[in-house]
Design a protein around this motif. Sequence first.
Motif, short mmCIF file in Angstrom:
data_model
loop_
_atom_site.label_atom_id
_atom_site.label_comp_id
_atom_site.label_asym_id
_atom_site.label_seq_id
_atom_site.Cartn_x
_atom_site.Cartn_y
_atom_site.Cartn_z
N ALA A 164 38.89 34.13 41.47
CA ALA A 164 38.21 34.46 42.72
C ALA A 164 38.78 35.73 43.38
CB ALA A 164 38.31 33.30 43.70
N LEU A 165 39.96 36.14 42.97
CA LEU A 165 40.58 37.34 43.55
C LEU A 165 40.08 38.56 42.79
CD1 LEU A 165 42.58 38.27 45.70
CD2 LEU A 165 44.39 38.04 44.01
N GLN A 166 39.40 39.44 43.50
CA GLN A 166 38.79 40.62 42.89
C GLN A 166 39.48 41.89 43.39
OE1 GLN A 166 36.00 40.30 40.66
NE2 GLN A 166 36.72 38.18 40.80
N GLY A 167 39.28 42.98 42.65
CA GLY A 167 39.82 44.28 43.07
C GLY A 167 41.31 44.40 42.93
N VAL A 168 41.91 43.65 42.03
CA VAL A 168 43.36 43.67 41.88
C VAL A 168 43.77 44.92 41.09
CG1 VAL A 168 45.37 42.48 40.95
CG2 VAL A 168 43.50 41.16 41.93
N THR A 169 44.55 45.79 41.71
CA THR A 169 45.14 46.95 41.04
C THR A 169 46.61 47.01 41.41
OG1 THR A 169 44.53 48.42 42.86
CG2 THR A 169 42.99 48.29 41.02
N MET A 170 47.41 47.50 40.50
CA MET A 170 48.85 47.59 40.73
C MET A 170 49.26 49.06 40.85
SD MET A 170 49.94 44.55 40.75
CE MET A 170 49.29 42.96 40.37
N ASP A 171 50.22 49.33 41.72
CA ASP A 171 50.75 50.68 41.81
C ASP A 171 51.89 50.86 40.82
OD1 ASP A 171 52.96 49.42 42.92
OD2 ASP A 171 52.66 50.22 44.93
N SER A 172 52.53 52.01 40.84
CA SER A 172 53.58 52.31 39.87
C SER A 172 54.82 51.44 40.03
CB SER A 172 53.98 53.79 39.95
OG SER A 172 54.45 54.09 41.25
#
Length: 52
Positions: A32-40
């Motif tokens: 259900a969690l969308q738009g997950v992006t990780m930084d450096s």
Amino acid sequence: MQALALIEDKMNEELWLLFHVHIKRTDNVHPALQGVTMDSFGWGDFAKMWVK
């Protein structure tokens, strides 16, 4: 071990060895969690996350 450490230090000083670390990381998140992006640094960008 001491001799190997001295050899490693010498090779590092003369730039025969270039130490490189690569971490392959996989994270499981709830579908259900969308738009997950990780930084450096491995932190999630909370501004882009949303719940479906």
